[in-house]
Structures are given as C-alpha cells and as structure tokens.
Design a protein around this motif. Sequence first.
Motif, PDB file in Angstrom:
ATOM      1  N   GLY A   1       1.065 -61.633  20.862  1.00  0.00           N
ATOM      2  CA  GLY A   1       1.554 -62.998  20.999  1.00  0.00           C
ATOM      3  C   GLY A   1       2.107 -63.574  19.722  1.00  0.00           C
ATOM      4  N   LYS A   2       2.664 -62.729  18.861  1.00  0.00           N
ATOM      5  CA  LYS A   2       3.201 -63.193  17.577  1.00  0.00           C
ATOM      6  C   LYS A   2       4.682 -62.836  17.468  1.00  0.00           C
ATOM      7  CE  LYS A   2      -0.824 -64.647  16.071  1.00  0.00           C
ATOM      8  NZ  LYS A   2      -1.112 -66.052  15.797  1.00  0.00           N
ATOM      9  N   GLU A   3       5.304 -63.293  16.375  1.00  0.00           N
ATOM     10  CA  GLU A   3       6.706 -63.016  16.104  1.00  0.00           C
ATOM     11  C   GLU A   3       6.939 -61.507  16.022  1.00  0.00           C
ATOM     12  OE1 GLU A   3      10.651 -63.710  15.501  1.00  0.00           O
ATOM     13  OE2 GLU A   3       9.117 -65.225  15.925  1.00  0.00           O
ATOM     14  N   PRO A   4       7.930 -60.963  16.768  1.00  0.00           N
ATOM     15  CA  PRO A   4       8.101 -59.509  16.812  1.00  0.00           C
ATOM     16  C   PRO A   4       8.743 -58.899  15.574  1.00  0.00           C
ATOM     17  CG  PRO A   4       9.784 -60.577  18.139  1.00  0.00           C
ATOM     18  CD  PRO A   4       8.839 -61.664  17.694  1.00  0.00           C
ATOM     19  N   GLY A   5       9.415 -59.694  14.744  1.00  0.00           N
ATOM     20  CA  GLY A   5      10.171 -59.144  13.621  1.00  0.00           C
ATOM     21  C   GLY A   5       9.386 -58.218  12.715  1.00  0.00           C
ATOM     22  N   PRO A   6       8.275 -58.672  12.115  1.00  0.00           N
ATOM     23  CA  PRO A   6       7.521 -57.786  11.209  1.00  0.00           C
ATOM     24  C   PRO A   6       6.978 -56.543  11.897  1.00  0.00           C
ATOM     25  CG  PRO A   6       6.889 -60.082  10.886  1.00  0.00           C
ATOM     26  CD  PRO A   6       7.728 -60.045  12.116  1.00  0.00           C
ATOM     27  N   ILE A   7       6.568 -56.682  13.153  1.00  0.00           N
ATOM     28  CA  ILE A   7       6.017 -55.523  13.856  1.00  0.00           C
ATOM     29  C   ILE A   7       7.110 -54.514  14.162  1.00  0.00           C
ATOM     30  CG2 ILE A   7       4.820 -54.781  15.948  1.00  0.00           C
ATOM     31  CD1 ILE A   7       3.411 -57.470  16.000  1.00  0.00           C
ATOM     32  N   LEU A   8       8.279 -54.991  14.590  1.00  0.00           N
ATOM     33  CA  LEU A   8       9.392 -54.075  14.842  1.00  0.00           C
ATOM     34  C   LEU A   8       9.813 -53.354  13.568  1.00  0.00           C
ATOM     35  CD1 LEU A   8      11.657 -56.116  17.296  1.00  0.00           C
ATOM     36  CD2 LEU A   8      10.374 -54.038  17.786  1.00  0.00           C
ATOM     37  N   GLY A   9       9.832 -54.082  12.458  1.00  0.00           N
ATOM     38  CA  GLY A   9      10.159 -53.436  11.188  1.00  0.00           C
ATOM     39  C   GLY A   9       9.169 -52.355  10.832  1.00  0.00           C
ATOM     40  N   ALA A  10       7.869 -52.624  11.049  1.00  0.00           N
ATOM     41  CA  ALA A  10       6.844 -51.618  10.770  1.00  0.00           C
ATOM     42  C   ALA A  10       7.038 -50.387  11.643  1.00  0.00           C
ATOM     43  CB  ALA A  10       5.464 -52.223  10.996  1.00  0.00           C
ATOM     44  N   CYS A  11       7.402 -50.594  12.918  1.00  0.00           N
ATOM     45  CA  CYS A  11       7.619 -49.465  13.824  1.00  0.00           C
ATOM     46  C   CYS A  11       8.821 -48.626  13.404  1.00  0.00           C
ATOM     47  CB  CYS A  11       7.812 -49.975  15.250  1.00  0.00           C
ATOM     48  SG  CYS A  11       6.305 -50.610  16.024  1.00  0.00           S
ATOM     49  N   LEU A  12       9.882 -49.264  12.979  1.00  0.00           N
ATOM     50  CA  LEU A  12      11.083 -48.519  12.595  1.00  0.00           C
ATOM     51  C   LEU A  12      10.870 -47.720  11.309  1.00  0.00           C
ATOM     52  CD1 LEU A  12      13.872 -51.116  13.479  1.00  0.00           C
ATOM     53  CD2 LEU A  12      13.205 -49.067  14.739  1.00  0.00           C
ATOM     54  N   VAL A  13       9.997 -48.195  10.436  1.00  0.00           N
ATOM     55  CA  VAL A  13       9.686 -47.431   9.222  1.00  0.00           C
ATOM     56  C   VAL A  13       9.070 -46.087   9.581  1.00  0.00           C
ATOM     57  CG1 VAL A  13       8.100 -47.375   7.245  1.00  0.00           C
ATOM     58  CG2 VAL A  13       9.526 -49.390   7.650  1.00  0.00           C
ATOM     59  N   GLN A  14       8.337 -46.018  10.692  1.00  0.00           N
ATOM     60  CA  GLN A  14       7.704 -44.770  11.106  1.00  0.00           C
ATOM     61  C   GLN A  14       8.718 -43.686  11.472  1.00  0.00           C
ATOM     62  OE1 GLN A  14       4.207 -44.220  11.227  1.00  0.00           O
ATOM     63  NE2 GLN A  14       4.237 -46.141  10.070  1.00  0.00           N
ATOM     64  N   LEU A  15       9.958 -44.081  11.713  1.00  0.00           N
ATOM     65  CA  LEU A  15      10.970 -43.101  12.124  1.00  0.00           C
ATOM     66  C   LEU A  15      11.186 -42.023  11.076  1.00  0.00           C
ATOM     67  CD1 LEU A  15      13.647 -45.392  13.807  1.00  0.00           C
ATOM     68  CD2 LEU A  15      12.115 -43.773  14.917  1.00  0.00           C
ATOM     69  N   ALA A  16      11.009 -42.360   9.807  1.00  0.00           N
ATOM     70  CA  ALA A  16      11.206 -41.351   8.766  1.00  0.00           C
ATOM     71  C   ALA A  16      10.234 -40.188   8.955  1.00  0.00           C
ATOM     72  CB  ALA A  16      11.019 -41.979   7.381  1.00  0.00           C
ATOM     73  N   GLY A  17       8.973 -40.480   9.270  1.00  0.00           N
ATOM     74  CA  GLY A  17       8.001 -39.420   9.521  1.00  0.00           C
ATOM     75  C   GLY A  17       8.256 -38.701  10.824  1.00  0.00           C
ATOM     76  N   ILE A  18       8.622 -39.457  11.857  1.00  0.00           N
ATOM     77  CA  ILE A  18       8.902 -38.858  13.164  1.00  0.00           C
ATOM     78  C   ILE A  18      10.053 -37.866  13.057  1.00  0.00           C
ATOM     79  CG2 ILE A  18       9.685 -39.364  15.511  1.00  0.00           C
ATOM     80  CD1 ILE A  18       8.365 -42.159  15.149  1.00  0.00           C
ATOM     81  N   TRP A  19      11.106 -38.269  12.366  1.00  0.00           N
ATOM     82  CA  TRP A  19      12.286 -37.411  12.271  1.00  0.00           C
ATOM     83  C   TRP A  19      12.025 -36.133  11.477  1.00  0.00           C
ATOM     84  CZ3 TRP A  19      16.167 -41.944  11.087  1.00  0.00           C
ATOM     85  CH2 TRP A  19      16.454 -42.607  12.289  1.00  0.00           C
ATOM     86  N   VAL A  20      11.046 -36.158  10.590  1.00  0.00           N
ATOM     87  CA  VAL A  20      10.690 -34.925   9.878  1.00  0.00           C
ATOM     88  C   VAL A  20      10.228 -33.864  10.881  1.00  0.00           C
ATOM     89  CG1 VAL A  20       9.005 -33.883   8.311  1.00  0.00           C
ATOM     90  CG2 VAL A  20      10.173 -35.988   7.655  1.00  0.00           C
ATOM     91  N   PHE A  21       9.445 -34.261  11.869  1.00  0.00           N
ATOM     92  CA  PHE A  21       8.989 -33.299  12.872  1.00  0.00           C
ATOM     93  C   PHE A  21      10.135 -32.864  13.777  1.00  0.00           C
ATOM     94  CE2 PHE A  21       4.994 -35.286  11.628  1.00  0.00           C
ATOM     95  CZ  PHE A  21       4.216 -34.157  11.415  1.00  0.00           C
ATOM     96  N   GLY A  22      11.054 -33.789  14.072  1.00  0.00           N
ATOM     97  CA  GLY A  22      12.247 -33.390  14.811  1.00  0.00           C
ATOM     98  C   GLY A  22      13.087 -32.409  14.013  1.00  0.00           C
ATOM     99  N   GLY A  23      13.197 -32.642  12.702  1.00  0.00           N
ATOM    100  CA  GLY A  23      13.926 -31.704  11.849  1.00  0.00           C
ATOM    101  C   GLY A  23      13.260 -30.346  11.784  1.00  0.00           C
ATOM    102  N   LEU A  24      11.915 -30.342  11.727  1.00  0.00           N
ATOM    103  CA  LEU A  24      11.183 -29.078  11.709  1.00  0.00           C
ATOM    104  C   LEU A  24      11.425 -28.298  12.998  1.00  0.00           C
ATOM    105  CD1 LEU A  24       9.088 -27.151  10.462  1.00  0.00           C
ATOM    106  CD2 LEU A  24       7.301 -28.552  11.529  1.00  0.00           C
ATOM    107  N   ALA A  25      11.393 -28.987  14.148  1.00  0.00           N
ATOM    108  CA  ALA A  25      11.664 -28.317  15.419  1.00  0.00           C
ATOM    109  C   ALA A  25      13.083 -27.765  15.454  1.00  0.00           C
ATOM    110  CB  ALA A  25      11.438 -29.287  16.576  1.00  0.00           C
ATOM    111  N   THR A  26      14.047 -28.514  14.902  1.00  0.00           N
ATOM    112  CA  THR A  26      15.425 -28.042  14.840  1.00  0.00           C
ATOM    113  C   THR A  26      15.544 -26.800  13.970  1.00  0.00           C
ATOM    114  OG1 THR A  26      16.179 -30.334  15.072  1.00  0.00           O
ATOM    115  CG2 THR A  26      17.802 -28.724  14.338  1.00  0.00           C
TER     116      THR A  26
END
Length: 538
Positions: A430-455
């Motif tokens: 029930g709070k402003e989504p901006g900071p939470i969305l930013g925190a989620c998008l920062v995780q993409l760097a780690g996620i993409w490392v595993f996608g790169g490893l699979a590639t």
Amino acid sequence: MTAIGQAAAFAPRSGGSRPLAGTGALLRLALRRDRVMLPLWVIVLGGAISSAPNSLRNLYSTAAERSNVVESMSTNGSLRALYGPAFSDSIGGITAWRYVTFGALMAGIMSLIIVVRHTREEEETGRQELLSAAMVGRRAPLTAALLTALIANAALALLIAAGLGGEGRGGALTLGLAIGGVGMLFATMAGIAAQLTESARLAKGLTAAALALAFALRAAGDAGAKDGSSVLTWLSPVGWAENTRAFAAERWWVLLLFAGAIVVQGVIAFNLAGRRDIGMSFLPTRPGPAEGRLRAAGSLAWRLQRGSVLGWGVGFLATGVMFGGMTEGAADLVGDSEKTREIFERMGGQSSLTDAFLAAMVGMLGMVAALYVVQAVLRLHSEETAQRAEPILANAVGRIRWAAGHLVIAFGGAALLMVLGGLGLAIGYGKEPGPILGACLVQLAGIWVFGGLATLLHGVFPKAAVAAWGASGIALALGWIGPALNVPQSVMNLSPFEHLPSLPGPEMRWAPVLTLTVVAAGLIAAGLAGLRRRDIQT
C-alpha cells in the motif's frame, strides 16, 4: 556414450506382450542417467531441513522466545499464508513450521521433473521408440519413472527422519513421510500429465500449475484459520503435509490421504499408459492454420513461449501482493529477537527493518526470476535436441537471428516479471511503487548473469546446458536458507545477487550493477559466438 547408446545398452532382449517387461532395465537406466541430479536434490534439500534445528537454537535460545514466535504466527494472517501455522514451540515444531511447505514444494518439483524426464521426454526424443523395439512392456517406462521418484522421495524422507531424530523420532518420521508423500503425489500426477499431453514442457507446466494451486489453496486457507482447519487447507496436498502436525501430537492418519491419492492417481496413469501408442496422447496438439502466419523467427519464439511468460507473470504478481501484505507484520515476526533481526538484515541489508524485509523479498523474487530466464534460454536447447531447429535454420534464417528471438523473450520477460512482482509488492504494502520498482529492476543484473550462463553453455557446451539449472538453484538455496544457517560470506558471495545493493534502502551502488551487466553481456556474446561455430545437434 550417448543417451541413445545407453538406452540400447540397457534395453532388455525379450519381454513379449507383458506390460511390465523390461522395467528393471529401464529403472537401472534412469538411475544411471540421474546419478548426479538425484543425490544433489536429496542431499541439498534433506541436509537443509536436517540442519535447521542448530540454527533455530541460536535464533530462539529460550522457551519464551519460541513462544513469542508461535504467538506471532497465530495473530498474523500474512505470515501464516507464507509458512502456515505453528503447532508447537519446541525446536522440532518450529522446524516443521518453517520447512514443511518449502520441503513439500521442492519434493514436488523434483518428482515431476523425474517422471516427465523418463516418460514424455523419452518419447519426444525418439529414444522410447528405440527401447520399445527391444520388447519393452507398454507400462514399463511409467513404472520405471515412478520407481525412480519413489527411491528419491524415500531417500529424502529417511534423511529428514534421521537428521531430525534428536528432536523426537515420531515427529521426524512424520515430517519426512509428509514431505516424501507430497513428492510421490505429484510424481503420479506428472505420470497422468505425461499421458495426456504430447509435450514434455506442457506436462511439466500442468503439474507445476497444480503444485502452485496447492500452495495457493494452503496459503489462502491458513491466512483465514489459525489452526490449519480451513476447508481450503484440506483441499491442498501441501495442507495435508502441514496437518500431519510433526512434533505436535502427530496425526498419522493424515498420511493415509497421501497413500489413497497416490494409489488412485497411479491407477489412472497406468490405465492411460496401456491405452495409447508411443508418441501419441489423449490431448493432441491442435492443428495449425493451413497457411502460416509467422513471418519471423522472433514471432515463432514468442508463439512458443507466450504461455510460459503469462503463467510466470501471474505468479509473480500474486506472490508480490502476498509478500507486500506481510511487510507490516515483519516487526511482529522479529519481536525482541536480535538474531532474527540480524537474519533479515543479512538478507536485506543494514537499513530499517521494513526496508530490510522488502529488500529480502525483492531479492527472493530476483532469484526465482533467474529460474525463469534459464528456462526461457534453454528453450533453444530443447528446440535443437528435438530437431525442430534444423528445419528453421535450413531456410533463410541465421543462427544468431533464430537465437535472438528466444533471448529477447528470455531477458525481456525477466524484466517484465520483476516489474509485475514490484507492482504486486507495492499493491500489497500500500505504498508508492517507485522505490520498490527500482529495487526490482536492479535485480536484473544478477538475473541476466544466469541467462548469460545458460546462453554460454548452450552455445559452447550444449551437453552441459542443464548445469545452468544447478547454478540458479544453488543461488536460490543460498539466498533462501544461507542467512539462517549462517553460511560463510565467502560462500554467499558465489551468488551474483549477493553483490547487488539492497534496495529499497539508503544506499545505491552502481558499480556492481554495471559490472554484472557487462558480465552478462560477455557471456551472451561468447555463447552466440560458440553457437555460430559448432554443429547443430541431431
């Protein structure tokens, strides 16, 4: 020796029309093929649960602290939805409360992978047809697959029972049998799905959806009832495992529900297996239009993966809402326990308790999204090994262009999942989504490392491509139970997610985000370069 060579070597020489002829040979083949995967599943999952009492004693060293935790569970519906109700304030009881749902879900995933791997996947690759030419009985493949799952779940149950025996033999055995029972229930369910569908991917998806539904029913039921008595909880096999009440006046009779469901589903699966031809199914794939509508390789990739993206997206949104709703109750869970606070801070960073809890949940979403990106990238591998890639590449479609369609969906889909998860967190909190969305998008760097490893693995070492699953699974295990077990920081640092800034919080560090993004790009480039040079598997 190739998989087909192994199959030929293990194929029985006779069998006639007996429906179970060759079961022993197929069982030996399945155990040989899974000689690495099965021990890892059993040891890691069973070891994590068995080692829990030591860490819980450090967290809740007094009876008063344990009693406070149980009371917090009874008054916080959001936390009950995640873990279920706590029926006892003993170390064994808290162990069962903390791990019964997690263990049941993991046992279910392990089992469905085993059964589909040795039934429908064998038919898709053509190996089952080779085996059947050697007089293998009609029901032998399913029998061997279920026996393999039974061995794995029995070993898991025994490991849990032995590891927790010091807390009470009856409770330890009950917990082990409950988790193993969930595994076998979904093994037989996967056996049914393998007969109904023509695709191993769809068989896994249907069984995984049933497992997710079981968790959702249990969570909804426990959120509204303090003692696990909700009708919704009793509609879920995961709820049955919870209601065995290990280490709290055990209900042995609940195990009969598992036995009955396993027998009924097994009979259905065996009946279906005896009534269909190899390669066929009771739910055949719908024929496509007379004229093709897909004009590019990327369109085909989207057509193949859109169902997966939709399913994962709905799951992330719902999970985000649930986690967000728990945020206000984080302080109730921690109470006066400094050690519990330290665990949340280790998971979510040195910030306020609420931010640390949110950061921990964002991190969990990121680690689960890593499983999605590995699955999506390895769709390239399954298309290649199923010999569907070769006809496409025989046309005016280059390998990079073909791969790019799947990679765009994999990496872009991961971003979509994190956005949906962030929106869910914001809605639940029930709070402003901006900071939470930013925190989620920062995780993409780690996620993409595993996608790169699979590639990379698919492009350069295709036979080892499944190792990407192991890497992402280890990262998830470290993030989930590492802080509670006080795993050394040097081991925690093996996960890319450990290097990312903990957000939402006061500090944003761009250096690790950019570094991991560059690493992911390098892995992708190396994988595509390898794909261009090597032969396509046939």
